[in-house]
Design a protein around this motif. Structure first.
Motif, PDB file in Angstrom:
ATOM      1  N   LEU A 281      70.663  44.302  26.479  1.00 35.89           N
ATOM      2  CA  LEU A 281      69.325  44.130  25.939  1.00 35.89           C
ATOM      3  C   LEU A 281      69.310  43.055  24.865  1.00 35.89           C
ATOM      4  CD1 LEU A 281      68.463  47.905  25.288  1.00 35.89           C
ATOM      5  CD2 LEU A 281      68.057  46.621  27.401  1.00 35.89           C
ATOM      6  N   ASP A 282      68.133  42.462  24.681  1.00 39.10           N
ATOM      7  CA  ASP A 282      67.872  41.710  23.462  1.00 39.10           C
ATOM      8  C   ASP A 282      66.698  42.404  22.769  1.00 39.10           C
ATOM      9  OD1 ASP A 282      65.550  40.901  24.754  1.00 39.10           O
ATOM     10  OD2 ASP A 282      66.278  38.879  25.198  1.00 39.10           O
ATOM     11  N   GLU A 283      66.075  41.768  21.802  1.00 46.79           N
ATOM     12  CA  GLU A 283      65.021  42.437  21.041  1.00 46.79           C
ATOM     13  C   GLU A 283      63.805  42.776  21.890  1.00 46.79           C
ATOM     14  OE1 GLU A 283      62.985  39.882  18.181  1.00 46.79           O
ATOM     15  OE2 GLU A 283      64.078  38.158  19.039  1.00 46.79           O
ATOM     16  N   PHE A 284      63.670  42.163  23.079  1.00 47.06           N
ATOM     17  CA  PHE A 284      62.510  42.399  23.921  1.00 47.06           C
ATOM     18  C   PHE A 284      62.808  43.289  25.127  1.00 47.06           C
ATOM     19  CE2 PHE A 284      61.653  38.016  22.191  1.00 47.06           C
ATOM     20  CZ  PHE A 284      60.772  38.451  21.203  1.00 47.06           C
ATOM     21  N   GLY A 285      64.034  43.753  25.263  1.00 46.51           N
ATOM     22  CA  GLY A 285      64.389  44.595  26.398  1.00 46.51           C
ATOM     23  C   GLY A 285      65.458  43.959  27.261  1.00 46.51           C
ATOM     24  N   MET A 286      65.462  44.237  28.559  1.00 43.82           N
ATOM     25  CA  MET A 286      66.474  43.709  29.473  1.00 43.82           C
ATOM     26  C   MET A 286      66.481  42.179  29.412  1.00 43.82           C
ATOM     27  SD  MET A 286      66.903  44.218  33.615  1.00 43.82           S
ATOM     28  CE  MET A 286      67.611  45.866  33.577  1.00 43.82           C
ATOM     29  N   PRO A 295      70.103  41.270  42.366  1.00 43.60           N
ATOM     30  CA  PRO A 295      69.977  42.720  42.591  1.00 43.60           C
ATOM     31  C   PRO A 295      69.003  43.039  43.728  1.00 43.60           C
ATOM     32  CG  PRO A 295      68.566  42.064  40.780  1.00 43.60           C
ATOM     33  CD  PRO A 295      69.283  40.815  41.227  1.00 43.60           C
ATOM     34  N   ARG A 296      69.215  44.180  44.324  1.00 46.65           N
ATOM     35  CA  ARG A 296      68.250  44.722  45.291  1.00 46.65           C
ATOM     36  C   ARG A 296      67.187  45.550  44.568  1.00 46.65           C
ATOM     37  NH1 ARG A 296      68.447  46.479  50.761  1.00 46.65           N
ATOM     38  NH2 ARG A 296      66.358  47.265  51.265  1.00 46.65           N
ATOM     39  N   LEU A 297      67.556  46.139  43.424  1.00 47.26           N
ATOM     40  CA  LEU A 297      66.656  47.008  42.679  1.00 47.26           C
ATOM     41  C   LEU A 297      66.937  46.864  41.186  1.00 47.26           C
ATOM     42  CD1 LEU A 297      65.577  50.598  43.588  1.00 47.26           C
ATOM     43  CD2 LEU A 297      66.598  50.200  41.337  1.00 47.26           C
ATOM     44  N   ILE A 298      65.883  46.923  40.362  1.00 44.19           N
ATOM     45  CA  ILE A 298      66.006  46.812  38.913  1.00 44.19           C
ATOM     46  C   ILE A 298      65.316  48.017  38.282  1.00 44.19           C
ATOM     47  CG2 ILE A 298      65.509  45.402  36.872  1.00 44.19           C
ATOM     48  CD1 ILE A 298      65.227  42.992  38.786  1.00 44.19           C
ATOM     49  N   PHE A 299      66.049  48.767  37.461  1.00 41.33           N
ATOM     50  CA  PHE A 299      65.499  49.960  36.800  1.00 41.33           C
ATOM     51  C   PHE A 299      65.255  49.646  35.331  1.00 41.33           C
ATOM     52  CE2 PHE A 299      65.769  53.804  34.312  1.00 41.33           C
ATOM     53  CZ  PHE A 299      65.024  54.713  35.041  1.00 41.33           C
ATOM     54  N   VAL A 300      64.009  49.860  34.868  1.00 42.78           N
ATOM     55  CA  VAL A 300      63.664  49.557  33.473  1.00 42.78           C
ATOM     56  C   VAL A 300      62.786  50.655  32.884  1.00 42.78           C
ATOM     57  CG1 VAL A 300      63.863  47.039  33.600  1.00 42.78           C
ATOM     58  CG2 VAL A 300      61.722  48.143  34.280  1.00 42.78           C
ATOM     59  N   THR A 301      62.791  50.735  31.546  1.00 45.40           N
ATOM     60  CA  THR A 301      61.910  51.634  30.784  1.00 45.40           C
ATOM     61  C   THR A 301      61.140  50.775  29.779  1.00 45.40           C
ATOM     62  OG1 THR A 301      63.779  52.096  29.299  1.00 45.40           O
ATOM     63  CG2 THR A 301      63.367  53.660  31.067  1.00 45.40           C
ATOM     64  N   GLY A 309      64.065  52.678  22.143  1.00 50.51           N
ATOM     65  CA  GLY A 309      62.655  52.793  21.813  1.00 50.51           C
ATOM     66  C   GLY A 309      61.916  51.469  21.765  1.00 50.51           C
ATOM     67  N   ARG A 310      62.558  50.356  22.122  1.00 42.64           N
ATOM     68  CA  ARG A 310      61.920  49.042  22.047  1.00 42.64           C
ATOM     69  C   ARG A 310      60.811  48.902  23.094  1.00 42.64           C
ATOM     70  NH1 ARG A 310      67.653  45.720  21.759  1.00 42.64           N
ATOM     71  NH2 ARG A 310      68.371  46.668  19.809  1.00 42.64           N
ATOM     72  N   LEU A 311      59.781  48.178  22.728  1.00 42.35           N
ATOM     73  CA  LEU A 311      58.665  47.900  23.622  1.00 42.35           C
ATOM     74  C   LEU A 311      58.852  46.532  24.256  1.00 42.35           C
ATOM     75  CD1 LEU A 311      55.754  48.479  24.666  1.00 42.35           C
ATOM     76  CD2 LEU A 311      54.929  47.354  22.581  1.00 42.35           C
ATOM     77  N   MET A 312      58.835  46.481  25.579  1.00 41.76           N
ATOM     78  CA  MET A 312      58.939  45.207  26.272  1.00 41.76           C
ATOM     79  C   MET A 312      57.575  44.513  26.225  1.00 41.76           C
ATOM     80  SD  MET A 312      60.016  44.350  30.249  1.00 41.76           S
ATOM     81  CE  MET A 312      61.702  44.961  30.092  1.00 41.76           C
TER      82      MET A 312
END
Length: 521
Positions: A281-286, A295-301, A309-312
């Motif tokens: 991660l960086d300060e903005f997420g992935m 990738p075939r699939l990317i999982f994110v929150t 708890g960071r907001l993308m």
């Protein structure tokens, strides 16, 4: 003692005493009343092996059935042995003849006895478990163990799911405060749904009422763009992720997850055969950076990154959507606790941003209501509805329809939104209370990432201790704090403690913070 027949067909029994087998044989072949004598003697012998108690909580019929079954499966009643008549056995046991007859009928139905009109019941061949026991194969003096799959063997070494024995304790993450839930209102919804269950006209795994209510709620409050038919109701968010993985991933496919990130996603993707890569991660997420793997699939929150708890922000979200579209990857968006946002109106879901990228949306009611409700949902692209419904049935991932219908009423009548708003205010107060308590008790020993929403926060440790050791010491003292190192899927020296605050009141937060401060100082 083993009761059975000898080679000539005569009745006998054997006792094993001091390692010797002493056979007591009664030759009744010349007796004109042979059948009656055998039946009576067999009844007398069985009365010594069967102990019925009229004072037991179980009926005499149940006691007799269980004890006869045990005698057969243990081999004490030999295969092909004929039982006494129901009259003789009833007389020997001092019970009614009907009790014996019903017991014999039940065991015959289960396959332990063979019956025929006018003849006494016979112990079925192959009914003895003892007779079917395979010989134990030994290699180097060690008994060969029952083999399980490599996946099952790997579970003992997995860091997910975390298991905490006993009652929940502060600061266990991911728990809602069920003490604040309107259980009486929920109970009325359940009763009405149960009464109407008998008039339901279809056999779908997904309640039409809940699909409609949920679609309207998500469209208004999360910006989700979907029809009700795109929503699949599953037993949990984890079940939804597993369903997506089975449908969208093949053996050897590459899947990206955030690192640190959600261990449940790692487990589900790996179980589906994926090669799982942790993306820092960086300060903005992935951080996509200049990665060369596809990738075939990317999982994110993206709404509240798990566990930081960071907001993308919108820019990173668009970058992620464009990248996934360019390589043909699907995105799984886990919006697990996005209902709770404290600083401003939450950013709309990635799923609703309108690009052509395939985004599969995952949500749960376990965070916004209470953990034991066990209902989650996924939203799939319209072109995948049919295959996902088929996969859902194939994997048995369904929730009880009366529970779904009760939840539909709870949402439709405004009680769900009212509860979420109430808990958002309360959880913000508890987040602030925990921040204050940590500052007071731990000083500068922990560096806190203040989340804009959610139900937990990350407290980073310096080099003064390993987070897994701190976690173990805290658990011994009665405080739960998950180590950050158990949620990292790339090489890093990051250390920290993951602390939940939503389920704990001010007194519980203060008490646990004092223990935490004492251990980290």
């Amino acid at each position: 003692m083993v009761i059975g027949l000898d080679a000539s067909g005569n009745f006998g029994f054997w006792k094993h005493i001091d390692g010797y087998c002493l056979r007591h044989h009664l030759d009744l072949t010349k007796d004109p009343n042979l059948k009656k004598s055998q039946s009576q003697l067999m009844g007398d012998l069985l009365s010594g092996l069967i102990k019925l108690s009229p004072d037991s909580d179980e009926t005499l019929l149940r006691q007799l059935t269980q004890q006869l079954r045990s005698l057969i499966t243990s081999g004490r009643l030999a295969p092909a042995q004929r039982l006494p008549s129901s009259r003789d056995l009833a007389q020997s046991l001092s019970v009614g003849r009907n009790t014996v007859s019903f017991a014999i009928e039940q065991l015959a139905a289960e396959g332990y006895l063979t019956t025929s009109p006018g003849r006494r019941a016979v112990v079925s061949i192959g009914a003895s478990l003892d007779a079917r026991k395979p010989q134990r194969i030994k290699t180097d003096q060690r008994t060969v163990e029952l083999r399980v799959s490599p996946w099952a063997r790997s579970l003992h070494n997995a860091s997910w799911p975390p298991i905490y024995r006993g009652r929940p304790r502060a600061f266990q993450p991911g728990l809602a405060d069920e003490r604040e839930f309107p259980h009486d209102i929920w109970a009325r919804c359940l009763r009405r749904a149960a009464r109407s269950a008998r008039v339901r006209g279809d056999s779908s795994h997904n309640s039409a009422a809940l699909r409609k209510a949920l679609q309207q709620h998500l469209a208004e409050h999360r910006g989700v763009k979907a029809t009700p038919d795109q929503i699949m109701i599953v037993p949990s968010a984890q079940a939804g992720i597993a369903l997506i993985a089975k449908v969208m991933i093949g053996t050897g496919d590459l899947a990206w997850i955030e690192s640190p990130g959600y261990g449940g996603a790692f487990a589900a993707l790996q179980s589906a055969g994926a090669i799982v890569a942790g993306v820092p991660l960086d300060e903005f997420g992935m951080a996509l950076g200049e990665r060369k793997d596809i990738p075939r699939l990317i999982f994110v929150t993206p709404s509240h990154q798990y566990p930081t708890g960071r907001l993308m922000p919108a820019g990173r979200r668009l970058e992620l959507l464009r990248f996934a579209a360019s390589v043909g990857a699907s995105i799984v968006e886990d919006d697990y606790d996005s209902e709770f946002h404290y600083e401003a109106r939450p950013v709309s879901a990635l799923q609703g941003m309108g690009l052509s990228t395939t985004v599969l949306y995952v949500g749960t009611f376990s965070k916004s209501m209470f953990a034991d409700i066990r209902i989650g949902y996924i939203i799939v692209p319209e072109r995948l509805i049919e295959i996902f419904e088929l996969a859902q049935r194939h994997m048995g991932l369904s929730a009880a329809i009366p529970m779904q219908d009760a939840l539909a009423e709870f949402i439709r009548n405004g009680m769900y939104l009212a509860h979420v708003r109430k808990m958002t205010r309360l959880y913000k107060e508890r987040r602030d209370q925990l921040l204050k308590a940590l500052a007071s008790e731990t000083g500068d020993r922990l560096s806190i990432e203040i989340p804009a929403g959610g139900m937990q926060l990350l407290a980073r440790c310096g080099a003064f201790a390993r987070d897994d050791q701190l976690s173990a010491r805290l658990l011994e003292a009665g405080v739960v704090a998950r180590p950050l190192s158990s949620m990292v899927f790339h090489k890093t020296k990051a250390q920290g403690l993951f602390l939940g605050f939503a389920a704990w009141n001010d007194v519980e937060i203060e008490r646990a913070a004092r223990i935490l401060g004492r251990i980290v100082r």
